[in-house]
Design a protein around this motif. Structure first.
Motif, PDB file in Angstrom:
ATOM      1  N   ALA A   2      78.645  52.687  36.901  1.00  0.00           N
ATOM      2  CA  ALA A   2      77.640  53.203  35.962  1.00  0.00           C
ATOM      3  C   ALA A   2      76.230  53.101  36.530  1.00  0.00           C
ATOM      4  CB  ALA A   2      77.727  52.438  34.645  1.00  0.00           C
ATOM      5  N   SER A   3      75.974  52.086  37.368  1.00  0.00           N
ATOM      6  CA  SER A   3      74.622  51.889  37.900  1.00  0.00           C
ATOM      7  C   SER A   3      74.198  53.007  38.850  1.00  0.00           C
ATOM      8  CB  SER A   3      74.536  50.536  38.620  1.00  0.00           C
ATOM      9  OG  SER A   3      75.207  50.562  39.874  1.00  0.00           O
ATOM     10  N   PHE A   4      75.159  53.715  39.437  1.00  0.00           N
ATOM     11  CA  PHE A   4      74.813  54.820  40.337  1.00  0.00           C
ATOM     12  C   PHE A   4      74.133  55.967  39.590  1.00  0.00           C
ATOM     13  CE2 PHE A   4      77.730  52.726  43.244  1.00  0.00           C
ATOM     14  CZ  PHE A   4      77.111  52.953  44.469  1.00  0.00           C
ATOM     15  N   VAL A   5      74.330  56.029  38.281  1.00  0.00           N
ATOM     16  CA  VAL A   5      73.673  57.071  37.488  1.00  0.00           C
ATOM     17  C   VAL A   5      72.162  56.940  37.611  1.00  0.00           C
ATOM     18  CG1 VAL A   5      73.331  57.980  35.159  1.00  0.00           C
ATOM     19  CG2 VAL A   5      75.616  57.232  35.887  1.00  0.00           C
ATOM     20  N   ALA A   6      71.663  55.700  37.688  1.00  0.00           N
ATOM     21  CA  ALA A   6      70.214  55.472  37.747  1.00  0.00           C
ATOM     22  C   ALA A   6      69.606  56.058  39.015  1.00  0.00           C
ATOM     23  CB  ALA A   6      69.916  53.980  37.648  1.00  0.00           C
ATOM     24  N   VAL A   7      70.217  55.779  40.165  1.00  0.00           N
ATOM     25  CA  VAL A   7      69.640  56.260  41.418  1.00  0.00           C
ATOM     26  C   VAL A   7      69.820  57.772  41.557  1.00  0.00           C
ATOM     27  CG1 VAL A   7      71.691  55.881  42.881  1.00  0.00           C
ATOM     28  CG2 VAL A   7      69.406  55.752  43.882  1.00  0.00           C
ATOM     29  N   ILE A   8      70.940  58.307  41.063  1.00  0.00           N
ATOM     30  CA  ILE A   8      71.150  59.762  41.095  1.00  0.00           C
ATOM     31  C   ILE A   8      70.105  60.457  40.217  1.00  0.00           C
ATOM     32  CG2 ILE A   8      72.735  61.611  40.415  1.00  0.00           C
ATOM     33  CD1 ILE A   8      75.035  59.685  41.213  1.00  0.00           C
ATOM     34  N   PHE A   9      69.836  59.895  39.040  1.00  0.00           N
ATOM     35  CA  PHE A   9      68.830  60.461  38.138  1.00  0.00           C
ATOM     36  C   PHE A   9      67.445  60.418  38.776  1.00  0.00           C
ATOM     37  CE2 PHE A   9      65.635  59.896  34.789  1.00  0.00           C
ATOM     38  CZ  PHE A   9      65.856  61.042  34.034  1.00  0.00           C
ATOM     39  N   SER A  10      67.117  59.307  39.456  1.00  0.00           N
ATOM     40  CA  SER A  10      65.787  59.173  40.061  1.00  0.00           C
ATOM     41  C   SER A  10      65.582  60.198  41.178  1.00  0.00           C
ATOM     42  CB  SER A  10      65.587  57.759  40.598  1.00  0.00           C
ATOM     43  OG  SER A  10      66.396  57.516  41.741  1.00  0.00           O
ATOM     44  N   ILE A  11      66.625  60.464  41.965  1.00  0.00           N
ATOM     45  CA  ILE A  11      66.519  61.470  43.027  1.00  0.00           C
ATOM     46  C   ILE A  11      66.394  62.867  42.417  1.00  0.00           C
ATOM     47  CG2 ILE A  11      67.692  62.500  45.016  1.00  0.00           C
ATOM     48  CD1 ILE A  11      69.072  59.788  45.452  1.00  0.00           C
ATOM     49  N   TRP A  12      67.153  63.121  41.373  1.00  0.00           N
ATOM     50  CA  TRP A  12      67.176  64.439  40.729  1.00  0.00           C
ATOM     51  C   TRP A  12      65.827  64.780  40.111  1.00  0.00           C
ATOM     52  CZ3 TRP A  12      70.581  68.353  40.735  1.00  0.00           C
ATOM     53  CH2 TRP A  12      70.433  69.361  39.781  1.00  0.00           C
ATOM     54  N   LYS A  13      65.134  63.782  39.532  1.00  0.00           N
ATOM     55  CA  LYS A  13      63.893  64.029  38.789  1.00  0.00           C
ATOM     56  C   LYS A  13      62.640  63.950  39.660  1.00  0.00           C
ATOM     57  CE  LYS A  13      63.570  64.669  35.007  1.00  0.00           C
ATOM     58  NZ  LYS A  13      63.543  65.944  34.268  1.00  0.00           N
ATOM     59  N   MET A  14      62.787  63.792  40.962  1.00  0.00           N
ATOM     60  CA  MET A  14      61.610  63.731  41.828  1.00  0.00           C
ATOM     61  C   MET A  14      60.843  65.052  41.814  1.00  0.00           C
ATOM     62  SD  MET A  14      62.672  61.617  45.251  1.00  0.00           S
ATOM     63  CE  MET A  14      62.893  59.842  45.199  1.00  0.00           C
ATOM     64  N   ARG A  15      59.540  64.963  42.003  1.00  0.00           N
ATOM     65  CA  ARG A  15      58.708  66.155  42.147  1.00  0.00           C
ATOM     66  C   ARG A  15      58.845  66.659  43.581  1.00  0.00           C
ATOM     67  NH1 ARG A  15      53.376  63.330  39.418  1.00  0.00           N
ATOM     68  NH2 ARG A  15      54.150  63.233  37.252  1.00  0.00           N
ATOM     69  N   VAL A  16      59.671  67.658  43.757  1.00  0.00           N
ATOM     70  CA  VAL A  16      60.013  68.133  45.102  1.00  0.00           C
ATOM     71  C   VAL A  16      58.777  68.611  45.857  1.00  0.00           C
ATOM     72  CG1 VAL A  16      61.426  69.767  46.405  1.00  0.00           C
ATOM     73  CG2 VAL A  16      62.310  68.769  44.280  1.00  0.00           C
ATOM     74  N   HIS A  17      57.839  69.227  45.148  1.00  0.00           N
ATOM     75  CA  HIS A  17      56.652  69.757  45.819  1.00  0.00           C
ATOM     76  C   HIS A  17      55.741  68.662  46.358  1.00  0.00           C
ATOM     77  CE1 HIS A  17      55.264  68.960  41.694  1.00  0.00           C
ATOM     78  NE2 HIS A  17      54.053  68.834  42.217  1.00  0.00           N
ATOM     79  N   GLU A  18      55.930  67.399  45.900  1.00  0.00           N
ATOM     80  CA  GLU A  18      55.110  66.295  46.385  1.00  0.00           C
ATOM     81  C   GLU A  18      55.735  65.578  47.575  1.00  0.00           C
ATOM     82  OE1 GLU A  18      54.035  63.640  43.269  1.00  0.00           O
ATOM     83  OE2 GLU A  18      53.076  65.187  42.034  1.00  0.00           O
ATOM     84  N   LEU A  19      56.978  65.908  47.907  1.00  0.00           N
ATOM     85  CA  LEU A  19      57.613  65.303  49.077  1.00  0.00           C
ATOM     86  C   LEU A  19      56.959  65.833  50.354  1.00  0.00           C
ATOM     87  CD1 LEU A  19      61.380  65.539  48.029  1.00  0.00           C
ATOM     88  CD2 LEU A  19      59.933  63.492  48.025  1.00  0.00           C
TER      89      LEU A  19
END
Length: 420
Positions: free
Chosen positions: A180-197
């Motif tokens: 269940a804890s993997f949901v947190a890191v997957i969500f954090s990667i998914w919600k990143m502001r791609v244009h700021e990378l």
């Protein structure tokens, strides 16, 4: 924002480190639960079986690591990390279901450890290199140190929570919590502001690119020394999930709660080292070599501790030395490597760091089973000291510095610090 937390001003990095913290707590819970499952339920305190399990988990990186690093240089790291994190979460979920349904067997653990290792082999180089895309180059040392702080904060909580969960409801739920804890890191990667990378430099397809990365390391004596030190110390010294389990069960005759507490106590030292590293804006080879020597000394002291309490106390400086060494190695590799080579060099770094585990973990487990857990700790201490002194001599020769002069100058420098 204080320099210790300067990387947190970046929105994407705040997301990243928060998701990683939650996921790392679950990962440490799984490590404790997996060792306890193998040692006390599936075998009769077999250090060899525990070593084989750990070895299988790190075996794939030996064969897949260089290609995984090259893949990380070619493809979108963010999308690759979404795939690898999902795969690792699925492995934890399947193992948890097998344990909860009372159908788990030792070979199941072996197979899932191997599959987890495959996913981790592709995950590790890109995860390390991705930090340079999330924050600017000036914040990379701080971001790497805060990653270590997050990892060790999780290490502080995870083993203790795992011990309580195992004591109350068994090992199965610990694996399910990790899934269940993997949901947190997957969500954090998914919600990143791609244009700021920060866009990475794309590496086009060409022949001999893996060989090119190896030649790059060979031409860099500093990187070569780090790779050798990391391999030796990591292979023979950093097997604490095995040695701590065996010290708790076979030397002190204690249960899962006390075993989990050892990991949490050790994390006090590693967390302190990570926060100290976050204050440093630069890194030097002195921290690499000094960290290896300090690790050897502290592990040697821990090996002779007469009771569980004093062994736990001794693990605090062990954690401090271990994380100082590892953080200095990681930061030096990231900051001094050309951007077009970073994925491949970090892949080799992860290979030498984790690739020795299939050799070291079964060997350390066998020594602990045949001669006692204290001897397995002693092996790691001696090897780290020998490697550290050899690296110090080579570094001094390269810089035309005599060891005698360094020792002679130690006392005056300490006196000056006291006066100031």
């Amino acid at each position: 924002m204080p320099s210790m937390f300067s990387a947190l001003k970046v929105f994407n990095y705040r997301l990243w480190v928060t998701g990683a913290l939650v996921s790392n707590i679950g990962t440490w819970m799984q490590r404790v639960a997996q060792d306890w499952l193998v040692l006390t339920i599936l075998t009769n305190n077999s250090g060899t079986a525990a070593g084989i399990t750990t070895g299988l988990q790190f075996l794939p990186i030996i064969f897949l690591g260089p290609y995984a690093g090259l893949l990380g240089d070619r493809v979108n790291k963010r999308k690759l990390l979404l795939l690898t994190q999902t795969a690792m979460g699925f492995c934890a979920l399947l193992l948890g279901i097998l344990v909860v349904t009372n159908t788990v067997q030792l070979w199941h653990v072996y197979v899932l450890a191997l599959l987890l290792g495959v996913a981790s082999a592709f995950d590790a180089p890109s995860r390390q290199a991705f930090v340079s895309e999330v924050v600017g180059k000036a914040d990379v040392p701080n971001a790497v140190a805060l990653n270590s702080a997050s990892f060790n904060l999780a290490r502080l909580a995870g083993p203790g929570v795992a011990g309580l969960v195992i004591a109350m409801v068994g090992t199965g739920p610990a694996f399910l919590i990790n899934a269940a804890s993997f949901v947190a890191v997957i969500f954090s990667i998914w919600k990143m502001r791609v244009h700021e990378l920060i866009p990475p430099i794309k590496v086009p397809r060409a022949k001999g690119q893996i060989r090119e990365g190896l030649m790059y390391i060979r031409q860099r004596p500093d990187l070569l020394m780090i790779m050798i030190l990391v391999f030796i110390v990591g292979t023979f010294g950093m097997n604490f999930q095995i040695t701590n389990a065996l010290m708790a069960t076979t030397v002190f005759n204690l249960g899962p709660g006390e075993y989990g507490l050892l990991g949490s106590v050790m994390a006090i030292g590693t967390l302190a080292a990570a926060l100290l590293a976050a204050r440093r804006k630069k890194t030097r080879m002195l921290y690499v070599v000094g960290g290896a020597l300090a690790f050897g000394v502290t592990v040697g002291v821990a090996a002779i501790m007469p009771s569980y309490f004093w062994y736990a106390v001794a693990l605090v400086p062990v954690g401090l030395a271990a994380l100082t060494f590892m953080n200095a190695c990681n930061t030096t590799v990231q900051l001094t490597t050309d951007a077009t080579m970073r994925g491949r060099v970090l892949a080799v770094y992860m290979v030498v760091l984790q690739g020795g585990t299939p050799i070291g973990a079964p060997l350390v487990g066998w020594i602990a089973t045949e001669f006692g857990a204290r001897w397995s700790l002693g092996l790691g201490a001696v090897v780290a000291l020998v490697a550290g002194f050899a690296a110090l001599i080579l570094m001094n020769r390269r810089n035309h510095v005599r060891l005698r002069d360094q020792v002679r100058n130690l006392r005056p420098s300490f006196m000056v610090r006291e006066l100031h």
